[in-house]
Every structure is written in structure tokens, then in C-alpha cells.
Design a protein around this motif. Structure first.
Motif, mmCIF file in Angstrom:
data_model
loop_
_atom_site.group_PDB
_atom_site.id
_atom_site.type_symbol
_atom_site.label_atom_id
_atom_site.label_comp_id
_atom_site.label_asym_id
_atom_site.label_seq_id
_atom_site.Cartn_x
_atom_site.Cartn_y
_atom_site.Cartn_z
ATOM 1 N N LEU A 7 0.792 -1.251 -0.026
ATOM 2 C CA LEU A 7 0.031 -0.151 -0.073
ATOM 3 C C LEU A 7 0.873 1.250 -0.035
ATOM 4 C CD1 LEU A 7 -3.089 -0.951 2.319
ATOM 5 C CD2 LEU A 7 -3.037 -0.498 0.091
ATOM 6 N N VAL A 8 1.918 1.046 0.684
ATOM 7 C CA VAL A 8 2.848 2.449 0.615
ATOM 8 C C VAL A 8 3.644 2.448 -0.617
ATOM 9 C CG1 VAL A 8 4.982 3.258 1.809
ATOM 10 C CG2 VAL A 8 3.073 2.378 3.408
ATOM 11 N N ALA A 9 3.929 1.349 -1.091
ATOM 12 C CA ALA A 9 4.593 1.468 -2.452
ATOM 13 C C ALA A 9 3.740 1.695 -3.336
ATOM 14 C CB ALA A 9 5.213 -0.002 -2.731
ATOM 15 N N LEU A 10 2.544 1.660 -3.392
ATOM 16 C CA LEU A 10 1.596 1.905 -4.617
ATOM 17 C C LEU A 10 1.015 3.518 -4.038
ATOM 18 C CD1 LEU A 10 -0.711 -1.094 -4.821
ATOM 19 C CD2 LEU A 10 1.093 -0.224 -6.417
ATOM 20 N N ALA A 11 1.392 4.178 -3.310
ATOM 21 C CA ALA A 11 1.042 5.489 -2.685
ATOM 22 C C ALA A 11 -0.274 5.467 -2.477
ATOM 23 C CB ALA A 11 1.565 6.417 -3.943
ATOM 24 N N VAL A 12 -0.746 4.545 -1.955
ATOM 25 C CA VAL A 12 -2.004 4.576 -1.404
ATOM 26 C C VAL A 12 -2.295 5.425 -0.259
ATOM 27 C CG1 VAL A 12 -4.226 3.228 -0.622
ATOM 28 C CG2 VAL A 12 -2.768 2.492 -2.651
ATOM 29 N N VAL A 13 -1.321 5.170 0.444
ATOM 30 C CA VAL A 13 -0.946 5.840 1.936
ATOM 31 C C VAL A 13 0.389 6.245 2.096
ATOM 32 C CG1 VAL A 13 -3.013 4.779 3.069
ATOM 33 C CG2 VAL A 13 -0.927 3.740 3.308
ATOM 34 N N ASP A 14 0.862 7.401 3.052
ATOM 35 C CA ASP A 14 2.170 7.329 3.265
ATOM 36 C C ASP A 14 2.891 6.485 4.068
ATOM 37 O OD1 ASP A 14 1.826 9.836 1.834
ATOM 38 O OD2 ASP A 14 1.388 11.074 3.538
ATOM 39 N N THR A 15 2.053 6.035 5.322
ATOM 40 C CA THR A 15 2.665 5.140 6.146
ATOM 41 C C THR A 15 1.219 4.215 6.622
ATOM 42 O OG1 THR A 15 2.335 6.400 8.138
ATOM 43 C CG2 THR A 15 4.640 6.469 6.856
ATOM 44 N N ILE A 16 1.577 3.174 6.990
ATOM 45 C CA ILE A 16 0.598 2.283 7.594
ATOM 46 C C ILE A 16 1.114 0.847 8.354
ATOM 47 C CG2 ILE A 16 -0.021 0.838 5.540
ATOM 48 C CD1 ILE A 16 -2.974 1.157 6.198
ATOM 49 N N CYS A 17 0.712 0.527 9.244
ATOM 50 C CA CYS A 17 1.053 -0.673 10.083
ATOM 51 C C CYS A 17 0.080 -1.803 9.779
ATOM 52 C CB CYS A 17 1.313 -0.461 11.548
ATOM 53 S SG CYS A 17 -0.390 -0.296 12.348
ATOM 54 N N ASP A 18 0.984 -2.870 9.905
ATOM 55 C CA ASP A 18 0.170 -4.111 9.895
ATOM 56 C C ASP A 18 -1.111 -4.295 10.762
ATOM 57 O OD1 ASP A 18 1.717 -4.454 11.807
ATOM 58 O OD2 ASP A 18 2.068 -6.461 11.590
ATOM 59 N N GLU A 19 -1.172 -3.691 11.636
ATOM 60 C CA GLU A 19 -2.393 -3.683 12.599
ATOM 61 C C GLU A 19 -3.526 -3.144 12.065
ATOM 62 O OE1 GLU A 19 -4.968 -4.642 15.890
ATOM 63 O OE2 GLU A 19 -3.032 -5.736 14.915
ATOM 64 N N THR A 20 -3.125 -2.114 11.473
ATOM 65 C CA THR A 20 -4.439 -1.266 10.653
ATOM 66 C C THR A 20 -4.948 -2.023 9.516
ATOM 67 O OG1 THR A 20 -3.250 0.819 11.360
ATOM 68 C CG2 THR A 20 -4.997 0.928 9.535
ATOM 69 N N VAL A 21 -4.120 -2.721 8.894
ATOM 70 C CA VAL A 21 -4.309 -3.539 7.604
ATOM 71 C C VAL A 21 -5.291 -4.772 8.275
ATOM 72 C CG1 VAL A 21 -3.636 -5.235 5.905
ATOM 73 C CG2 VAL A 21 -2.431 -2.914 6.285
ATOM 74 N N ARG A 22 -4.662 -5.199 9.441
ATOM 75 C CA ARG A 22 -5.639 -6.356 10.030
ATOM 76 C C ARG A 22 -7.202 -5.927 10.356
ATOM 77 N NH1 ARG A 22 -7.665 -8.050 14.277
ATOM 78 N NH2 ARG A 22 -6.854 -6.367 15.754
ATOM 79 N N ARG A 23 -7.148 -4.663 10.829
ATOM 80 C CA ARG A 23 -8.434 -4.266 11.504
ATOM 81 C C ARG A 23 -9.455 -3.927 10.072
ATOM 82 N NH1 ARG A 23 -6.601 0.447 14.197
ATOM 83 N NH2 ARG A 23 -4.902 -0.735 15.469
ATOM 84 N N ALA A 24 -8.752 -3.370 9.071
ATOM 85 C CA ALA A 24 -9.529 -3.086 8.087
ATOM 86 C C ALA A 24 -10.067 -4.496 7.387
ATOM 87 C CB ALA A 24 -8.911 -2.418 6.986
ATOM 88 N N LEU A 25 -9.310 -5.453 7.232
ATOM 89 C CA LEU A 25 -9.529 -6.845 6.493
ATOM 90 C C LEU A 25 -10.545 -7.596 7.477
ATOM 91 C CD1 LEU A 25 -6.286 -7.901 5.231
ATOM 92 C CD2 LEU A 25 -8.230 -7.038 4.087
ATOM 93 N N LYS A 26 -10.537 -7.105 8.658
ATOM 94 C CA LYS A 26 -11.435 -7.849 9.728
ATOM 95 C C LYS A 26 -12.912 -7.414 9.676
ATOM 96 C CE LYS A 26 -12.201 -8.987 14.616
ATOM 97 N NZ LYS A 26 -11.648 -8.872 15.932
ATOM 98 N N LYS A 27 -12.719 -5.982 9.533
ATOM 99 C CA LYS A 27 -14.010 -5.117 9.401
ATOM 100 C C LYS A 27 -14.694 -5.644 8.352
ATOM 101 C CE LYS A 27 -14.083 -0.906 8.164
ATOM 102 N NZ LYS A 27 -13.846 0.355 7.860
ATOM 103 N N THR A 28 -14.084 -5.890 7.181
ATOM 104 C CA THR A 28 -14.831 -6.253 5.951
ATOM 105 C C THR A 28 -15.263 -7.663 5.833
ATOM 106 O OG1 THR A 28 -12.783 -6.523 4.779
ATOM 107 C CG2 THR A 28 -13.857 -4.379 4.649
ATOM 108 N N ARG A 29 -14.691 -8.542 6.765
ATOM 109 C CA ARG A 29 -14.886 -10.144 6.647
ATOM 110 C C ARG A 29 -14.421 -10.573 5.510
ATOM 111 N NH1 ARG A 29 -20.954 -9.985 9.394
ATOM 112 N NH2 ARG A 29 -20.247 -9.502 11.409
ATOM 113 N N SER A 30 -13.248 -9.982 5.190
ATOM 114 C CA SER A 30 -12.807 -10.742 3.788
ATOM 115 C C SER A 30 -11.576 -12.007 4.149
ATOM 116 C CB SER A 30 -12.289 -9.582 2.965
ATOM 117 O OG SER A 30 -10.934 -9.158 3.686
ATOM 118 N N SER A 31 -11.756 -12.879 3.339
ATOM 119 C CA SER A 31 -10.604 -13.767 3.734
ATOM 120 C C SER A 31 -9.287 -13.788 2.591
ATOM 121 C CB SER A 31 -11.180 -15.243 3.297
ATOM 122 O OG SER A 31 -10.459 -16.099 3.271
ATOM 123 N N ARG A 32 -8.310 -13.817 3.540
ATOM 124 C CA ARG A 32 -7.034 -13.578 2.560
ATOM 125 C C ARG A 32 -6.706 -14.765 1.765
ATOM 126 N NH1 ARG A 32 -2.395 -12.435 5.620
ATOM 127 N NH2 ARG A 32 -3.260 -13.510 7.056
ATOM 128 N N GLY A 33 -7.309 -15.805 1.862
ATOM 129 C CA GLY A 33 -6.891 -17.063 1.522
ATOM 130 C C GLY A 33 -7.682 -17.458 0.203
#
Length: 152
Positions: A126-152
Motif C-alpha cells: 500500500l505504501v509502495a503504491l502510494a495509497v497511503v504514506d505510512t501504515i502498520c500491519d495492525e491497521t491492515v488487519r483491522r480493515a480486513l477484519k472489518k470487511t470480513r474478507s478472507s485473505r486465502g
């Protein structure tokens, strides 16, 4: 002399009495209603001091002062409820568009040499694609959990 003098109208007094008599509602709201009734300095009202009210309703004196102030400045509903937050404590890292990019990325094929996306890989991408300046993996985890998406 008090800076904020509470004078309730008959209608407001009746509304507060009904709220307390019903006994349903948030404890804070009921306590604030009792405090306002005791603070009523209108003719026929008890007009108690802040200290008397604080002891009777089991609130701090400062809370009683704030209830008085909010009633005088903003009205009955503001005095009964909580003060709204001025602004969010911090801006969200991922808005709707960025979350959509994250989900699309998580559902895409993982990078070469990897079996699946890790939270840290997603954050770095996400940082490499310039979607956000900085982001931690915990924020990514919360966003994915909120949307109930499966990463598999």
C-alpha cells in the motif's frame, strides 16, 4: 453567586420528572436529570447548591457545574447527554477508496516467491503504491477484519 443559574420551565420540569419516573435510560442521563431538578432556581424549585446536589445525586461538584453550564449555554438535551467530541482524535489512515484498494490487493495473487499475502506485505505494498504514506500491519488487519474478507 452562581455563574450559571438553572431556571427550568414547567414543561422542562415535567419532562425531567417523567424521565426519572420511567427509570429507563442511561444512568448518566438520569443522574443529570436529577441534578437539573435539584438545581432549578425558578420559583417553586429547590435551588440547591452544587455541593448539596453532588452529595445527593452522587456526582462530583465539577460535574454538577458542567451540567449547569451546558444547560444554560446549549439547552436541556445537551445537559442530559454527553458532550460531543470536537474532532476525531486522529484521521483515519484508510478511507473507503483505500480500503477498496487493500481488499482488491489482498484478493489478488501474492507476490512472486510467496504462497499468500502477509499483513506486513500488504502494508508495504500500500505504501509502495502510494495509497497511503505510512501504515502498520495492525491497521491492515483491522480493515480486513472489518470487511470480513478472507485473505486465502
Amino acid at each position: 453567586m452562581k455563574k450559571y443559574k438553572v431556571t427550568l420551565t414547567a414543561e422542562e420540569r415535567q419532562q425531567l420528572s417523567a424521565l426519572i419516573a420511567a427509570g429507563k435510560g442511561a444512568a448518566r442521563r438520569l443522574a443529570h436529570a436529577r441534578a437539573l431538578l435539584k438545581a432549578d432556581a425558578a420559583p417553586g424549585g429547590p435551588g440547591w447548591t452544587d455541593l448539596q446536589i453532588a452529595e445527593a445525586v452522587e456526582l462530583s461538584r465539577a460535574t454538577v457545574e458542567r451540567i449547569r453550564q451546558r444547560f444554560v449555554e446549549h439547552g436541556l438535551e445537551a445537559a442530559l447527554g454527553r458532550k460531543p467530541q470536537d474532532r476525531p482524535s486522529r484521521q483515519r489512515k484508510l478511507d473507503g477508496r483505500a480500503e477498496a484498494r487493500l481488499i482488491a490487493l489482498a484478493c489478488s495473487a501474492p507476490p512472486e516467491g510467496r504462497k499468500e499475502w502477509t499483513l506486513q506485505l500488504l502494508a508495504d505494498k500500500l505504501v509502495a503504491l502510494a495509497v497511503v504514506d505510512t501504515i502498520c500491519d495492525e491497521t491492515v488487519r483491522r480493515a480486513l477484519k472489518k470487511t470480513r474478507s478472507s485473505r486465502g
